[in-house]
Design a protein around this motif. Sequence first.
Motif, PDB file in Angstrom:
ATOM      1  N   ASP A 273     -25.838  13.441  16.184  1.00  0.00           N
ATOM      2  CA  ASP A 273     -27.047  12.653  15.902  1.00  0.00           C
ATOM      3  C   ASP A 273     -27.521  11.926  17.143  1.00  0.00           C
ATOM      4  OD1 ASP A 273     -27.281  13.318  13.332  1.00  0.00           O
ATOM      5  OD2 ASP A 273     -26.424  11.479  12.493  1.00  0.00           O
ATOM      6  N   VAL A 274     -26.546  11.327  17.851  1.00  0.00           N
ATOM      7  CA  VAL A 274     -26.905  10.512  19.005  1.00  0.00           C
ATOM      8  C   VAL A 274     -27.529  11.377  20.102  1.00  0.00           C
ATOM      9  CG1 VAL A 274     -25.928   9.182  20.887  1.00  0.00           C
ATOM     10  CG2 VAL A 274     -25.271   8.673  18.555  1.00  0.00           C
ATOM     11  N   VAL A 275     -26.924  12.540  20.372  1.00  0.00           N
ATOM     12  CA  VAL A 275     -27.495  13.402  21.415  1.00  0.00           C
ATOM     13  C   VAL A 275     -28.859  13.925  20.974  1.00  0.00           C
ATOM     14  CG1 VAL A 275     -27.146  15.435  22.819  1.00  0.00           C
ATOM     15  CG2 VAL A 275     -25.210  14.021  22.203  1.00  0.00           C
ATOM     16  N   LEU A 276     -28.970  14.256  19.669  1.00  0.00           N
ATOM     17  CA  LEU A 276     -30.235  14.802  19.183  1.00  0.00           C
ATOM     18  C   LEU A 276     -31.301  13.721  19.039  1.00  0.00           C
ATOM     19  CD1 LEU A 276     -28.933  17.330  16.525  1.00  0.00           C
ATOM     20  CD2 LEU A 276     -29.942  17.836  18.732  1.00  0.00           C
ATOM     21  N   ALA A 277     -30.935  12.444  19.248  1.00  0.00           N
ATOM     22  CA  ALA A 277     -31.933  11.378  19.177  1.00  0.00           C
ATOM     23  C   ALA A 277     -32.862  11.427  20.387  1.00  0.00           C
ATOM     24  CB  ALA A 277     -31.254  10.014  19.099  1.00  0.00           C
ATOM     25  N   PHE A 278     -32.460  12.197  21.418  1.00  0.00           N
ATOM     26  CA  PHE A 278     -33.310  12.325  22.604  1.00  0.00           C
ATOM     27  C   PHE A 278     -34.030  13.669  22.569  1.00  0.00           C
ATOM     28  CE2 PHE A 278     -29.934   9.505  23.844  1.00  0.00           C
ATOM     29  CZ  PHE A 278     -30.568   8.559  24.613  1.00  0.00           C
ATOM     30  N   PRO A 279     -35.297  13.717  23.005  1.00  0.00           N
ATOM     31  CA  PRO A 279     -35.898  15.024  23.252  1.00  0.00           C
ATOM     32  C   PRO A 279     -35.096  15.691  24.378  1.00  0.00           C
ATOM     33  CG  PRO A 279     -37.560  13.310  23.212  1.00  0.00           C
ATOM     34  CD  PRO A 279     -36.234  12.625  23.210  1.00  0.00           C
ATOM     35  N   LEU A 281     -35.246  17.933  26.879  1.00  0.00           N
ATOM     36  CA  LEU A 281     -35.583  18.026  28.292  1.00  0.00           C
ATOM     37  C   LEU A 281     -35.500  16.663  28.981  1.00  0.00           C
ATOM     38  CD1 LEU A 281     -36.654  20.461  30.047  1.00  0.00           C
ATOM     39  CD2 LEU A 281     -38.792  19.197  30.048  1.00  0.00           C
ATOM     40  N   ILE A 282     -35.867  15.602  28.237  1.00  0.00           N
ATOM     41  CA  ILE A 282     -35.877  14.266  28.839  1.00  0.00           C
ATOM     42  C   ILE A 282     -34.453  13.781  29.078  1.00  0.00           C
ATOM     43  CG2 ILE A 282     -36.529  11.869  28.400  1.00  0.00           C
ATOM     44  CD1 ILE A 282     -38.990  13.057  26.937  1.00  0.00           C
ATOM     45  N   LEU A 283     -33.550  14.066  28.109  1.00  0.00           N
ATOM     46  CA  LEU A 283     -32.154  13.671  28.322  1.00  0.00           C
ATOM     47  C   LEU A 283     -31.565  14.451  29.492  1.00  0.00           C
ATOM     48  CD1 LEU A 283     -29.760  12.006  27.491  1.00  0.00           C
ATOM     49  CD2 LEU A 283     -29.127  13.743  25.855  1.00  0.00           C
ATOM     50  N   MET A 285     -33.123  15.585  32.038  1.00  0.00           N
ATOM     51  CA  MET A 285     -33.698  14.994  33.251  1.00  0.00           C
ATOM     52  C   MET A 285     -32.875  13.780  33.682  1.00  0.00           C
ATOM     53  SD  MET A 285     -37.798  14.742  33.144  1.00  0.00           S
ATOM     54  CE  MET A 285     -38.094  13.015  33.365  1.00  0.00           C
ATOM     55  N   ALA A 286     -32.600  12.885  32.706  1.00  0.00           N
ATOM     56  CA  ALA A 286     -31.834  11.670  33.023  1.00  0.00           C
ATOM     57  C   ALA A 286     -30.434  12.024  33.510  1.00  0.00           C
ATOM     58  CB  ALA A 286     -31.760  10.775  31.792  1.00  0.00           C
ATOM     59  N   LEU A 287     -29.809  13.034  32.857  1.00  0.00           N
ATOM     60  CA  LEU A 287     -28.452  13.414  33.249  1.00  0.00           C
ATOM     61  C   LEU A 287     -28.440  13.949  34.683  1.00  0.00           C
ATOM     62  CD1 LEU A 287     -27.260  15.110  29.966  1.00  0.00           C
ATOM     63  CD2 LEU A 287     -26.312  13.066  30.997  1.00  0.00           C
ATOM     64  N   ILE A 288     -29.448  14.768  35.022  1.00  0.00           N
ATOM     65  CA  ILE A 288     -29.477  15.327  36.379  1.00  0.00           C
ATOM     66  C   ILE A 288     -29.611  14.208  37.402  1.00  0.00           C
ATOM     67  CG2 ILE A 288     -30.798  16.788  37.963  1.00  0.00           C
ATOM     68  CD1 ILE A 288     -31.552  18.469  35.529  1.00  0.00           C
TER      69      ILE A 288
ATOM     70  N   VAL B  17     -27.729   5.201  14.949  1.00  0.00           N
ATOM     71  CA  VAL B  17     -28.176   6.278  15.839  1.00  0.00           C
ATOM     72  C   VAL B  17     -28.808   5.686  17.093  1.00  0.00           C
ATOM     73  CG1 VAL B  17     -29.745   8.218  16.071  1.00  0.00           C
ATOM     74  CG2 VAL B  17     -28.477   7.917  13.972  1.00  0.00           C
ATOM     75  N   LEU B  24     -24.893   5.911  24.694  1.00  0.00           N
ATOM     76  CA  LEU B  24     -24.811   7.171  25.449  1.00  0.00           C
ATOM     77  C   LEU B  24     -25.387   6.985  26.848  1.00  0.00           C
ATOM     78  CD1 LEU B  24     -24.199  10.237  25.421  1.00  0.00           C
ATOM     79  CD2 LEU B  24     -26.554  10.586  24.748  1.00  0.00           C
ATOM     80  N   VAL B  28     -23.452   7.266  30.366  1.00  0.00           N
ATOM     81  CA  VAL B  28     -23.875   8.148  31.459  1.00  0.00           C
ATOM     82  C   VAL B  28     -23.959   7.361  32.766  1.00  0.00           C
ATOM     83  CG1 VAL B  28     -25.846   9.452  32.324  1.00  0.00           C
ATOM     84  CG2 VAL B  28     -25.068   9.802  30.003  1.00  0.00           C
ATOM     85  N   ALA B 279     -40.894  15.423  19.253  1.00  0.00           N
ATOM     86  CA  ALA B 279     -40.058  15.753  20.406  1.00  0.00           C
ATOM     87  C   ALA B 279     -40.803  16.691  21.343  1.00  0.00           C
ATOM     88  CB  ALA B 279     -38.762  16.395  19.951  1.00  0.00           C
ATOM     89  N   THR B 283     -41.731  15.870  25.285  1.00  0.00           N
ATOM     90  CA  THR B 283     -41.388  16.776  26.371  1.00  0.00           C
ATOM     91  C   THR B 283     -42.650  17.335  27.008  1.00  0.00           C
ATOM     92  OG1 THR B 283     -39.547  17.405  24.982  1.00  0.00           O
ATOM     93  CG2 THR B 283     -39.915  18.707  26.930  1.00  0.00           C
ATOM     94  N   VAL B 313     -36.404   6.771  35.084  1.00  0.00           N
ATOM     95  CA  VAL B 313     -35.985   7.893  34.239  1.00  0.00           C
ATOM     96  C   VAL B 313     -35.185   7.387  33.044  1.00  0.00           C
ATOM     97  CG1 VAL B 313     -34.786  10.088  34.228  1.00  0.00           C
ATOM     98  CG2 VAL B 313     -35.923   9.328  36.283  1.00  0.00           C
ATOM     99  N   ALA B 321     -36.231   8.088  23.175  1.00  0.00           N
ATOM    100  CA  ALA B 321     -35.264   8.124  22.070  1.00  0.00           C
ATOM    101  C   ALA B 321     -35.721   7.202  20.946  1.00  0.00           C
ATOM    102  CB  ALA B 321     -33.881   7.725  22.562  1.00  0.00           C
ATOM    103  N   PHE B 324     -38.635   8.766  19.175  1.00  0.00           N
ATOM    104  CA  PHE B 324     -38.241   9.948  18.421  1.00  0.00           C
ATOM    105  C   PHE B 324     -37.530   9.543  17.120  1.00  0.00           C
ATOM    106  CE2 PHE B 324     -35.630  14.107  18.622  1.00  0.00           C
ATOM    107  CZ  PHE B 324     -36.537  14.706  17.780  1.00  0.00           C
ATOM    108  N   VAL B 325     -36.581   8.585  17.226  1.00  0.00           N
ATOM    109  CA  VAL B 325     -35.854   8.149  16.028  1.00  0.00           C
ATOM    110  C   VAL B 325     -36.807   7.501  15.030  1.00  0.00           C
ATOM    111  CG1 VAL B 325     -34.116   6.553  15.178  1.00  0.00           C
ATOM    112  CG2 VAL B 325     -33.656   7.916  17.199  1.00  0.00           C
TER     113      VAL B 325
END
Lengths: 446, 345
Positions: A273-279, A281-283, A285-288, B17, B24, B28, B279, B283, B313, B321, B324-325
Amino acid sequence: MAGERPLGLSFLATLELALSIIQINIGALLLIIGNPLPSVFPDLNAGLTGVVLLIVGVVGLLLGYYLFVGQAFGWIAAVSLGVADLIVRILLPVIFGTSWIVFTVFLELDVIILYYLTRPHATAFFGGEDVRGIFEKERVEMQPRLKEMGFTLKLVRKSSLSIIGAAIVIFYVCMALLAPVLAVPGDISQGGDPMMMPHYGESLVPKLPSADHPFGTMQGQYDIYYGCIWGTRSALRIGILVAGGSLIIGLVIGILAAYYGGWMDEVLMRLTDVVLAFPGLILSMALIVVLVPVGVPRLDAVMLSLVIVGWPGYARLIRGEILRVKNEDYVEAAKSVGCSDFRIIGRHILPNSIYAVLIVFTLDMGTIVLAAAALSFLGLGASVGYADWGQIIALSLNWIYGNPAAPFQYWFTFVVPGLFISMFVLGWNLLGDALRDILDPTLRRK
Amino acid sequence: MGLRTYVLRRLILAIPVLLGAVILIFAVLQFLPPGMRVAIYITDPKQARFWEQIARDNGLFEPVYVQFYFWLRALLIDRNLGIDVQGVPVFTAIMNRLPATVEIVMYAAPLIIFIGLTLGVRAGANKDKPIDQASRIMAIMGTSLPSFWFGIVLLSIFYAGLGWFPPQRYGQEVLKYLTNVGTPWRWYTGLMTIDSLLNGSWWIFVDAVRHLVLPITVLSLLNSAVMVRVTRSSMLEALGKDYITAAKAKGLSRSEVVNKHARRNALIPAITISGLMIAGLLTGVTITETVFSMGGIGQYAAESARALDLPPVIGYALLSAVLFVLSNLIVDILYAYIDPRIRLG
């Protein structure tokens, strides 16, 4: 009767099995130790070829098994294949001087497969029973499955979309494998890495297509033809590695969540749920942006971030499929006979939910390549000059206007690589959609 | 269970969530050494020399949970997302650029829903007819075309070739007019199309529309593909139900069967897809704004990401997020409101 089967078929089955075992071995070898003979195959992409060979090998193994099930000497064939495999394992280090690690690579996999294939026959043989009876029984048991396979093949022949999709995908795979022939890498301007596009001069202005550069050159005089051909390799590599990585993580987590339920299910599903709370491509982007300064190479950062974003989808899909199958009568039956958890999952639950995963995997190949291209376009992909479709388009962004007299002067810099991406994604999408119609048990009989 | 209990339960479920999403992002960030993470507390480039002192003051050398407390407090109370490379606080920068993004999304979202639902219903009702084939082509385009490439091709044709729809948010004259000191212009909403009408300047309105046509086309054409497919298949499913046979059997006209019996039931599953659309929009906005240099938050995030400038970013990821939620929450509530089986079942 068992003995009535044509000899040719048995021969074919044996050959198929032998080839697939060799393919699996070479694939594993390439994946683990990389290119064994750089002097003979200077352009071999060890990772990609290894993965392809592994997949081809496993498919061939299954095919071979289906082919020879029901003939009397099947198990002898399988056993001799096992011996042949051992010999290949010994020969590789002796002849090519590769590390002896090769000997053990996936040895257990072979042993498991061989054991699984031959166990009933061997038990019967050493127990002094009539082996032919077992083959006859297997042949009868196989009948419905063979019939379903025949029906599937009929559906494939009837669906033109599946053939077009498969043709496009095969075309790209061939292009990736033949890249060194189609676009011969030079060595001066590339620093020895064929994935870096050769460039001819420093001029910023793109040059029109000519005999030397069939698709022209882009900003920095990189050859577009070369970039498009070799870009197929990076697209396939990103697709297979990211989809494969997401699938493996999703598989483990989905199985754990669905089969054990309770608090484990709760925790793992909240994580998705938590990972899917982000669109997505945007997540990524942040990770990169976090991974690159820490020292992860750019391309790896792209793939890693796409896996982190991609696994929850698989985990949910697999969990849902397993929950659907879990309460079926045959699973209850297996439980009541006392089958182990591992056996129930591997033998009864997974085979019945794997089709949905296969379909999503195919569709994902396209989606992932699109996402990677978008990241490249935003300037987060591989370093400048790396053969990558998204990057070629990003480099053409300054040249979409041409000049007032000839507004479409530099059309080739973005139209050609864009068509390469679109066709690639289209092929996988068509294939995935067709697979859904063919494999999904609720749709295929409609 | 009434609608109110359902809404309340969904609200309570959304909180963990959101908290998880924040955790999260924090997790990170832990990959980075304190020297990089301190960037969000430095409000003035001159302070960079004393980063160790600032890091100590903000608890960056404390245990992780203390750090999380400090970080969350700064985020929620001071709305501190850090500063970007230009020294502007990220929160302010995002607020300044928000209108440009809102203006695109405001027109694209209803368009997506309209195209998706009408085309989907008509394609489902006319299976294998030309309109169904058109929906199929559109779905293939929507899933196979890279949105940035589609934008570039449109820009090349309609700007470089025909000169109709230029990129960027305003034309040169408008920009000159707006930055001029004596200009009788008042910002009401920050949205060009609305403010120009409120100020009574038609020529600015025309300019704004010309700049918005291409981004909105790219966003809505590609994003409505999924909705068309879902509406089409749920329409097909609805048309196969027994109550449709019953309606036909009692002699209703085709249009009545399609519009009154099938369509209403077919639209329900399509609503769940609106969450996905959000979403897709978030994007899509990131990419479209970059292609057309619209100067919205998506372009801001993309350009910062290219320069490896972390705070914008992270701020954009957190914002998207939350959006979206929340939008999924609204969609769920809407779904329960429309379909009583959800809240009662």
